[in-house]
Each structure stands twice: as C-alpha cells, then as structure tokens.
Design an enzyme around this catalytic site. Sequence first.
Site, PDB file in Angstrom:
ATOM      1  N   GLU B  62      -8.288  -3.116   8.909  1.00  0.00           N
ATOM      2  CA  GLU B  62      -8.713  -1.784   8.456  1.00  0.00           C
ATOM      3  C   GLU B  62      -9.929  -1.272   9.219  1.00  0.00           C
ATOM      4  OE1 GLU B  62      -7.924  -4.242   6.441  1.00  0.00           O
ATOM      5  OE2 GLU B  62      -6.057  -3.481   5.570  1.00  0.00           O
ATOM      6  N   HIS B 131      -6.693  -3.181  -6.339  1.00  0.00           N
ATOM      7  CA  HIS B 131      -5.682  -2.234  -5.855  1.00  0.00           C
ATOM      8  C   HIS B 131      -5.579  -1.001  -6.749  1.00  0.00           C
ATOM      9  CE1 HIS B 131      -4.259  -5.789  -3.663  1.00  0.00           C
ATOM     10  NE2 HIS B 131      -3.470  -5.018  -2.944  1.00  0.00           N
TER      11      HIS B 131
HETATM   12  C1  TPP Z   1      -7.326  -5.746   3.305  1.00  0.00           C
HETATM   13  C2  TPP Z   1      -5.918  -5.568   2.918  1.00  0.00           C
HETATM   14  N1  TPP Z   1      -5.087  -4.876   3.707  1.00  0.00           N
HETATM   15  C3  TPP Z   1      -3.805  -4.695   3.359  1.00  0.00           C
HETATM   16  C4  TPP Z   1      -3.318  -5.218   2.204  1.00  0.00           C
HETATM   17  C5  TPP Z   1      -1.880  -4.964   1.782  1.00  0.00           C
HETATM   18  N2  TPP Z   1      -1.116  -6.189   2.003  1.00  0.00           N
HETATM   19  C6  TPP Z   1      -0.997  -7.114   1.048  1.00  0.00           C
HETATM   20  S1  TPP Z   1      -0.240  -8.477   1.578  1.00  0.00           S
HETATM   21  C7  TPP Z   1      -0.020  -7.822   3.119  1.00  0.00           C
HETATM   22  C8  TPP Z   1       0.629  -8.633   4.169  1.00  0.00           C
HETATM   23  C9  TPP Z   1      -0.150  -9.861   4.434  1.00  0.00           C
HETATM   24  O1  TPP Z   1       0.448 -10.591   5.449  1.00  0.00           O
HETATM   25  P1  TPP Z   1       0.094 -12.094   5.680  1.00  0.00           P
HETATM   26  O2  TPP Z   1      -1.379 -12.268   5.770  1.00  0.00           O
HETATM   27  O3  TPP Z   1       0.905 -12.558   6.817  1.00  0.00           O
HETATM   28  O4  TPP Z   1       0.553 -12.811   4.341  1.00  0.00           O
HETATM   29  P2  TPP Z   1       2.044 -12.897   3.751  1.00  0.00           P
HETATM   30  O5  TPP Z   1       2.217 -11.702   2.880  1.00  0.00           O
HETATM   31  O6  TPP Z   1       2.992 -12.921   4.861  1.00  0.00           O
HETATM   32  O7  TPP Z   1       2.042 -14.136   2.936  1.00  0.00           O
HETATM   33  C10 TPP Z   1      -0.550  -6.548   3.189  1.00  0.00           C
HETATM   34  C11 TPP Z   1      -0.520  -5.674   4.362  1.00  0.00           C
HETATM   35  C12 TPP Z   1      -4.211  -5.921   1.379  1.00  0.00           C
HETATM   36  N3  TPP Z   1      -3.831  -6.436   0.204  1.00  0.00           N
HETATM   37  N4  TPP Z   1      -5.487  -6.107   1.758  1.00  0.00           N
END
Ligand code: TPP
Lengths: 340, 330
Positions: B62, B131
């Site tokens: 971000e 959230h």
């Molecule tokens: C700072 C932040 N940015 C975006 C999100 C929205 N979000 C939640 S999980 C996710 C994907 C995360 O990917 P990864 O770290 O690979 O974990 P996975 O979901 O694959 O276990 C996103 C974009 C968030 N919760 N927090």
Amino acid sequence: MLKAKTTKPENARPFYARHSKEQLRNALRRMWLIRRFEEVAEDSYVRGLTHGTMHLSIGQEASAVGICMDLTNSDYITSTHRGHGHCIGKGAEVKFMFAEFFGKEEGYCRGRGGSMHIADPATGNLGANGIVGGGLPLATGAALAIQQRKGQDVAVCFFGDGANNEGAFHESLNIAAVWKLPVIYVCENNQYGMSVSTERSTAVKDIATRAAAYNMPGVIVDGNAIADVNEAMMAAIELARNGGGPSLIECKTYRTRGHSRSDRNRYRTKEEIEDWKVKDPIPAFENELQKFGVFNLAEIEAVRAQVETEVAEGFAFAQSGTNPLPQSVLRDVYTVSGAA
Amino acid sequence: MSMRELSFAQALNEGMAQAMEADPRVFIMGEDIGVYGGAFGVTGELVHRFGELRVRDTPISELGGAGVAVGAAIAGARPIYEFQFSDFVSLAMEQIVNQAAKMRYMLGGKISVPVVFRMPCGSGTGAAAQHSQSLEAWFGHVPGLKVVEPSTPEDAKGMLLAALDDPDPVLIFEHKLLYKTKGHVPEAMYHTPLDKAVVRRAGKDATVAALGIMVQKCLDAAEILAGEGIDLEVIDLRCIRPIDAATLIESVKKTTRLACVYEAVKAFGIGAEVSALICESEAFDYLDAPIMRLGGTDSPIPYSPILEKAAVPQVEDIVAGLRSLVTKRF
Ligand SMILES: Cc1ncc(C[n+]2csc(CCOP(=O)(O)OP(=O)(O)O)c2C)c(N)n1
Ligand SMILES: [Mg+2]
C-alpha cells in the site's frame, strides 16, 4: 541459500528419527483437525450460521503443523488472516475456535475478533492478523523481548507470499538480522496473494532468495511434505535458540479453496487446482506413516475418528455458547484499572 | 429524461470507464482490481476493456502503491488508486499526508497532485476491527487534501469525475454497504461539487447533518418521526474537507436545533467540527438546544453481529436521539 536435504533413506530422516510415535500421531491429528475444522466452518458459513468472511488453509496443513510441532507454549507465533491451521498447530482447541466463529463469549476473543483474529496467548499464539504483513514486526518484536530477557524461546512468523511485498517484511528482516533475533520467518507461498500470482507481484521467483539480502539463511521446502517442512524448522530452531539469529523458510504450497468466501477463482484454472489436490499433504503423510511402519491403517483411522468426535463436540459446544451483551461493546478497549 | 438506475458500485465503474475513455492519462491501480474485479466488484470487467496497463493489479504494497500513484500524478498522469479497504491507508499515510497533501504548498504552487484515492470504508460486513473503520476525519485534519463521502450512486459518479478533474489530491470514502444500493445516475459525464452539502429533506424542527451511509438512516428516522409530527431537515454533508459551512449555518438558523450523525467513532470526529463551526458562527445565537452528536462507540468495530450493531448508530438510536433533541432546551 540452503536447500532442504531429501536424499537420505526416508525412514532414517530426522523427522522420523527424532519424533516419538506419540508426536507423530499428534501431528497427524492436528492436520486432520485443521482440515475438518475448516470444512465444518465452511459448511456453517454456507448455511448462514456465521457472518463475515473466512480464509481457509485447506491444502496447507503440512506447513502449519510441521512448523509448530516442536514449539513449546513459551515459543511465540504470529499468524495471518489464513490462520486456523497455525492456531491448531500451536495447540488451540477447536471448540473455542468455533465459539469465536459464532461470535460467542466462550470464543478465544470473546466474539470480538472472529475468524481473522483468533489468538491464544496461553499456547504462545499472539494472534492471527487482518493486515497482510502485520505480524512481521510483531514476531520480530516478540523475538526482541526474548533476547532482552536472555530467554531460550523463539518467535515464529507465518506470512504469505503476498505479504513479502509489504515494507514491513523488509524492515523486519533487516532488524532481526542486525540484532540476531531468535525469529523464524515462515513464508507459506501458496502462489497467490488473493488473485495475483507471485509471477505478477514479486520480482524474485523464490521468496527465500530474499533472505540473502538480509544475510540470513533462506530455505525452500515442499510445503506439502510435513517431514521436509519440519526438518527445515528443526534446523532454524536450533540456530535461533543458540544465538545464531533469524532464518527464512519458504514452504511451497497451494490453497485449494478460494481466497475467501467471495472468490470466483477467475485468476487460475480448474486444472491447476485439481493438480494440487492430488498433492494433498494429509494422505501423503498417512502413506508415509504406513510405508515406514509407524502406524497401520487401523491406527490412522482411529486418529480420524477421534478428530471427528472432537470437531462435532466443538461445534455443538460453540452453538450453545453465550451471545455477548450489546452493552459490553466498550469492554477491553482499555485495561480496566485493577485488572491484569 | 431517462430514470436509468445503477448501483453505487456500477456508478463508480461507469465514471471510471468514461474518464478513461475520455482522457488517456487516467488509469487505475490497486489490489485485485484486474481479473478479480476488485474486492467489492467496483472495477468489475474494466481490465478486459482497458487492458492491464490501465487497470493495474499492484503487489500487496500500500505504501508503494499509493505513493507510486502520487508520483505518477506529479508527473502528468491522472491515477486512481483503489485501497482494497480504507483501513489499509494506515500503511500508506506517509505518501498521502507528508507528500501528496503538502507538495503543492511546500513547492510554492509549482506542482499539482491530481491523484484520486478510493476508500471503501465502514462496518456491517462482519469483518471486524481492521476492516471496518471510518477514518475520513483523519484526513480532514490535513490541509491540502480534499475529502468527500458520497451517499448516493449519482453523487458517487459525479464526485469521482469531479475528483479526476481536480488538480489536488482527493480521497473518496465509499461505504461498503452502499455499493449495492441503487439510484438514478445520469449517463453523461457530470461533476458533483466537492465542496457542497445538499439538503435531502427540508424541515423546520431540527437540522440533521449526516454523512455517508447515515444519510439514508437519518431519512428513515425522519420518516418515522414525521408520523409523530416532528419535521426534520436532513443534510447530506458529502464533503468533509472543505466542509460546507454555509449550508449548515443557514439550516440551523432556520431550525434552531442540530444533530450530527456519522458512523465513525464519535469522539474527535466530523461531529466536533460541525458543532464547532456552528458555535463559531452567527447560527450560535439561534440555537435552542445543545448540539447533539450521534456516532460510533468509543471502541474498535467488534466481530459479533450483536456487538457490531451496537457499535454504530442504528435507525432506532437516531429516532430516539432526534426525538429528544426537538424537545430539549438550554
Ligand atoms: C495491508 C493489507 N492489504 C491488503 C489486504 C487484503 N488481503 C487480505 S489477504 C490478501 C492476500 C494475501 O496474500 P498472501 O500474503 O499470499 O496470503 P494468502 O492469502 O495467500 O494466504 C489480501 C490482498 C489486507 N488484509 N491487508
Ligand atoms: Mg499467498
């Protein structure tokens, strides 16, 4: 960068040599608990029994359990939005997790946190996190506290492939390396951060290669093979407990469910998902256990049956839980004077 | 005139599409806004129409994402950056607060920062404390930023287009529960001003200044209270910075009573600003009762649906509050 060794005769592998039958049984039990907890949680969501969203780790159970199985309650973990596995791996009870899911006072967070925030400090679980990368500084800080008190414990940070592109990842690893903190960074690389593949989001192919930039060991393991995960973890724990500082373990894995409940899987193919379902870590572990004569089928079935009972009882416990009172909304914003 | 209806999300989508069609400098960045279509479906199919270079999925970064948008804006582009949830703006504060907001001023007016941040906000989805926040007042405290919060699909599109044509950085707060609400949206491109409140319901007994999702709740409450003979004037604030003092002052002079209703934590929020500006104005002498603030509880947003409801004003709470306001006296 180190590569995990998988070339020795397998039944002589440290994973099998160093763990008792009971420990191995418990590892299998926890993997099944994660799987069945999540399947039942998913089902209750579909039936409208819970609100919010949830992130399932089905297919990733080997990394959660392989990482946590040698930790004690005084070792810390920080977890992620996809944290049910870490929580169970660290020793949480599913009944209190279900209760959290249903927003009940009996839940791990008294219904205040929900699926995305389950924490169990009693087992060293400092909490799941709604912020991607949010746990990276926290685990690093827990390791700093251990170092300050000259403790022998370690802190373990679970995070996803997506999180490795947050500034918090880079800042944390650098601090941990400079101060030689007893922290183990565990990247569960399931190849997508929500809909974006690592190829599209990440400048390096393997996240473990980023360890080199912070002068710490970086190991890649098959995240669906519990023995591989655990052997890398044993080495990292040994290093951390002996003042050798941090390491990074990258578990290559896959989530076979969508990112969350609203995912339409537009960014990957059915074939890819099916290919990975074949690499399900639980049957793979069961096969190994039988092949090496650790358990026979009846013993494995007994584990599954025990899990079934535990999950059913936990679900029932949670359903009959207590709803919070609306007027308790201000509880725990601050520590009440006099409370611990 | 056609009374075509679109949802709030569709209105934003149409606004972005028309802007990209009309101006090659406009593009969108954010997390999962491409094939996924955005966490709330706002970008939808735009990637298929405009391609991956104009509807860019960013890594989960971000600070980088929002900051890169600011950088592109100062170098001639017209970026829209979508935060997946506005809560994650906390990771990007540096580039918004220290850079985007101050650049024009610090550099003696030599640089413009025409960037638009889209900020899905608010509670009601069971997504808990990280959230569900309503952080718009944070940005009201930063000179150099413009901060708006539309409550209707029509304003959502009009404010987006106005923001894109504005040389200064604009944050548009979009309550997630509004995305599916429908309303009339003109097909042409048009601007909704970024500095004007609007009277949604004229009345004489009290002024209710509401923000975002609370506008409809206040209109519902006003409808209920009309049955009791209470006649409320409901103002949709729409703009947080700059705030439309004139519309508020004029209304309060007429009704002599004021309540401010918003979902964010009540303390240190938009209600304090609205209240203070009335107290500092000529409307102060007209007041027949203390100003009332109805806002969120002094807590994070909890997960349990029972607690989540208790944490933000509901129609019942607004009805009760306003009923007491119209009989109160100093
Ligand atoms: C700072 C932040 N940015 C975006 C999100 C929205 N979000 C939640 S999980 C996710 C994907 C995360 O990917 P990864 O770290 O690979 O974990 P996975 O979901 O694959 O276990 C996103 C974009 C968030 N919760 N927090
Ligand atoms: Mg991932």
